[in-house]
Design an enzyme around this catalytic site. Structure first.
Site: not given
Ligand code: 26Q
Length: 837
Positions: A372, A563-564, A569, A671, A675
């Protein structure tokens, strides 16, 4: 494409056709009395919500049992979606819709003078995720059930999900989320299915028996129990009810028996707390990897519980694990559950005595890995000394996997040390680190990105050696969203208008929206389409008024950036444009400007300082503009606190313009872009992630595309990007930057936004805000000009809706099922539950 026999959604109504409003009402009242222990007169709003939810759950349970029985009887292949996050949001409204019971529920509640919509609003969000990745997992569960696939979600039941965000003088404050405070009516605890999980300890090497292999045992470990909580996942218009199984950590029965035996009873009980911290809290950061020990244990906890559970279910039907991969697929949602590679190997080797080679075949055949992100700071790497302490046996297995893998690489590419260094599962350095992406790729038969560009860049830039070695392993699976939540449930006005025009087939086959295209040429349709949007904007304006006491103008263009919060972004690019607009108004106070409301929603990771400062910056710009009489009625900036799934469901239907302005090459897919477009917003976007595929689907005439492309961004990075040169060449941008440095948006606190200025001008502008500013501002001007002609705008928006069929998560899931999981639908036959009066 149409492999599935599409049942009309009216079938959904028939399924529960024999539950009457009176019967449902009786069940609801029974739950008030017998589940909540109250007279109706004394019931709180939450009592009513919980009782209705339990009445609905009861209807689902019948089918859940039938579904599980069917899978068992038919010996169906199952898929397990392993994810550290499931961002489910609220469940009641969607579950009622999936069961086709909305009219019945409304009628039943109506008899007591209760409003279903209001009741739904008391439900806390299940915020067990950060953002896109977690919400994707939730959409995929909905599609799996609706398409009748035998699919399970495995995740963690965090006691505290994503934090609640408040603003204090414009600064983000984090407050604990307490979603379980009043209990969760949807979950069913299953203590009888609890599983033991071992951590810490050391490896003891034992002498080989005869000429068998050397043996080792894992000793002195500590034991935690994983207790499963099941949440029904109700397919829409079908009998299928799948399960999301969330694990909660408890001290195991024998936990710290040593301390109990020493007679220190109180200390022994206290130490139980440690075990329970494992499922206490979701790490609130997206796209960063902090490397915390507790996070590693959480990831292992998920994997260990889930693998043991899947194996147990397999062995209920089969003699051995030899056919495990024929009957089970495990999908890894990013590298977070990548330890499944080592854990499944450990099961086969240590618990089932399967030889290494066969264990490896089974593991690779069962696992798939979805990537991702390409951001280097997000790639998970765990220090070897940490892994050695926490998971000594797994580290040993990972080393063995690596040795065998690197041997095979040396055979194929002799004398290529650089290649070996790059593909190794272990990164050399002062502290050695295990590279989880490499582990996931080596241990999976399928690896995919989440949009075409992202999948291409994954192969070309992130892991070219793997792509060269195993081209057949790599594919693209463009993300999707469920139209059941993101149109039918959240935008009833538009859903009804669409259904009136083309029928309701789109609910289970989003490609059917295509039939809406001719309506985009009918002025009467466009008027009604606009009226729906207007009503949604008024609904959101009312919410903003009630919650925050801010009056936004529902006639203005609603420009939405949700978004985050992350620098890539580029919420900051949006802010720069707002400042430029502000300056234009100041220069020409009598000018004719298209009124805009800029709506932001975003949480920043608590430790991400620049992100938090950007939130403060946007809030400060909003304040300065709100105080300026020249701006009144023209520009309003509102940063809505605590952006979450339920708030998105209010914002998305009300948006006119959708900001998707990431630096090209950085957003894996997005995503939210889908939406918003599905709900009739026009996209203002870069040539990035799924924006590209959306542009191809809706047509370049119906989207605003701007900015440098991924290749150009890469070239600038390579050849040296000098942001100040872009500023020098653009007077408007220069003035925007100067106003930040001069404290125009931090009255009384000079220097407050110096770091923002420096990040852009002196520190290299990592995300190319300045290079894309002009193109963005010009594109925004075109959007404003177009908004003056509402009918032309509405036509483009309607064409967006009509052409978004491809972005249903149903399409994504069918692709995963056919191309990665080798999974077929298994329809469930069941006589609907007979209501008891
Ligand atoms: C990893 C290690 C330790 C703590 C937290 C994490 C962690 C947590 C969440 C790393 C990444 C995430 C989330 C990533 C994420 O949401 N990525 C998004 O995924 C979407 C679905 O595929 C994409 O549409 C987005 O582009 C992408 O940023």
């Amino acid at each position: 494409m149409k492999e599935l026999r599409m049942k009309p959604t009216t079938a959904a109504h028939k399924l529960n056709g024999d539950i009457t409003a009176d019967a449902l009402l009786a069940r609801f009242q029974d739950h008030i009395k017998y589940s909540r222990g109250k007279h109706f007169a004394g019931a709180t709003d939450f009592d009513k919500l919980a009782s209705l939810s339990r009445a609905i759950r009861d209807l689902a349970v019948e089918r859940m049992l039938a579904t599980q029985q069917t899978y068992y009887d038919r010996d169906a292949k199952r898929v397990y979606y392993l994810s550290m996050e499931f961002l489910m949001g609220r469940l009641l409204s969607n579950n009622v819709i999936s069961l086709g019971l909305r009219p019945v529920v409304e009628k039943a509640l109506g008899k007591l003078g209760l409003s279903f919509e209001q009741l739904c609003n008391y439900e806390p969000d299940a915020g067990l995720g950060n953002g896109g990745l977690g919400r994707l997992a939730a959409c995929y569960l909905d599609s799996l059930a609706t398409l009748e696939y035998p699919g399970y979600g495995y995740g963690i039941r965090y006691r505290h999900g994503m934090f609640r965000q408040e603003f204090d003088n414009g600064w983000q404050m984090e407050r604990p989320d307490d979603w379980l405070k009043f209990g969760n009516p949807w979950e069913i605890i299953r203590p009888e299915d609890a599983v033991p999980v071992l951590v810490y300890g050391r490896i003891e090497n034992l002498p080989a028996i005869g000429d068998g292999p050397p043996r080792s045992v894992w000793v002195d470990w500590q034991m935690i129990d994983g207790v499963p909580y099941d949440i029904p996942i109700i397919g829409c218009g079908v009998n299928t009810v799948n399960i999301l199984r969330l694990w909660s950590a408890r001290a195991a029965e024998g936990f710290r028996l040593d301390v109990f035996n020493q007679g220190d009873y109180v200390r022994a009980i206290q130490e139980k707390n440690w075990a329970e911290t494992i499922s206490k809290v979701l790490y609130p950061s997206e796209n960063t990897h902090a490397g915390k020990e507790l996070r590693l244990i959480q990831e292992y906890f998920l994997v260990a519980c889930s693998v043991r559970d899947a194996v147990r279910r397999h062995l209920k039907k089969h003699e051995s694990l030899d056919n495990f991969a024929e009957k089970n697929a495990l999908q890894l949602n990013d590298t977070h559950p990548a330890l499944a590679v080592a854990e499944l190997m450990r099961h086969l080797l240590d618990e089932q005595d399967v030889p290494w080679e066969r264990s490896w075949e089974i593991t690779v055949a069962a696992l798939g890995y979805t990537n991702h992100t390409l951001l280097p700071e997000a790639l998970e790497k765990w220090p070897v000394p940490l892994m050695e302490r926490v998971l000594p046996r797994h580290l040993q297995i990972i080393y063995e996997i690596n040795d065998r893998f690197l041997d095979s690489v040396r055979l194929r590419y002799p004398n290529d040390d650089e290649r070996i260094r790059r593909v190794s599962l272990v990164e050399e350095g002062e502290v050695k680190q295990v590279r989880m992406a490499n582990l996931a790729i080596v241990g999976s038969h399928a690896v995919n990105g989440v949009a075409q560009l992202h999948s291409d860049l994954l192969k070309a830039n992130l892991v070219p050696e793997f792509a060269q070695m195993w081209p057949e392993r790599f594919s693209n699976k463009t993300n999707g969203i469920t139209q059941r939540r993101w149109l039918l449930a959240c935008n009833p006005g538009l859903a009804a208008l669409i259904t009136e025009c083309i029928g309701d087939k789109w609910v289970r086959d989003l490609d059917a929206l295509r039939k809406l295209e001719p309506f985009a040429e009918k002025p009467e349709f466009l008027q009604r389409f606009l009226a729906v949007k207007q009503a949604n904007k008024q609904r959101l304006a009312a919410l903003i008024g009630e919650r925050h006491g801010i009056a936004v103008d529902p006639q203005s263009l609603f420009d939405v950036h949700v978004k985050r919060l992350h620098e890539y972004k580029r919420q900051l690019l949006n802010a720069l444009h707002i400042i430029a607009l502000y300056h234009r108004i100041k220069d020409n106070p009598a000018g004719d400007f298209v009124p805009r409301t800029f709506l932001f929603g975003a949480k920043a990771a608590p430790g991400y300082h620049m992100a938090k400062r950007i939130i403060k910056f946007v809030n400060s710009i909003g304040e300065v503009l709100a105080r300026d009489p020249d701006v009144r009625g023209r520009v309003r900036v509102v940063f809505l606190p605590d952006y979450c799934v339920s708030l998105a469901e209010m914002i998305v239907p009300a948006a006119d313009l959708s900001e998707q302005i990431s630096t090209a090459g950085k957003e894996a897919s997005g995503t939210g872009n889908m939406k918003l477009a599905l709900n009739g917003a026009l996209t203002m976007g870069t040539w990035d992630g799924a924006n590209i595929e959306i542009a191809e689907a809706v047509g370049l005439d119906n989207i605003f595309i701007f900015g440098h492309r991924a290749g150009q961004i890469e070239a600038m990075s390579r050849d040296g990007y000098r942001p100040h040169e872009w500023a020098e060449r653009d007077a408007e941008l220069r003035r925007v930057l100067a106003s930040i440095r001069q404290g125009e948006f931090s009255p009384g606190a000079p220097g407050l936004f110096d770091d923002i200025h420096r990040a852009l001008v002196e520190w290299g502008d990592t995300y190319f805000h300045l290079a894309d500013f002009r193109s963005y501002a010009d594109s925004q001007q075109r959007a404003s000009d177009l908004f003056r002609d509402r009918t032309t705008w509405a036509r483009k928006a309607a064409l967006n809706v009509a052409r978004m069929g491809r972005f249903s998560s149903d399409r994504s899931i069918r692709e995963y099922a056919r191309e990665i999981w080798n999974l077929r639908p298994v329809p469930v036959k069941v006589a609907a539950a007979k209501p008891t009066m």
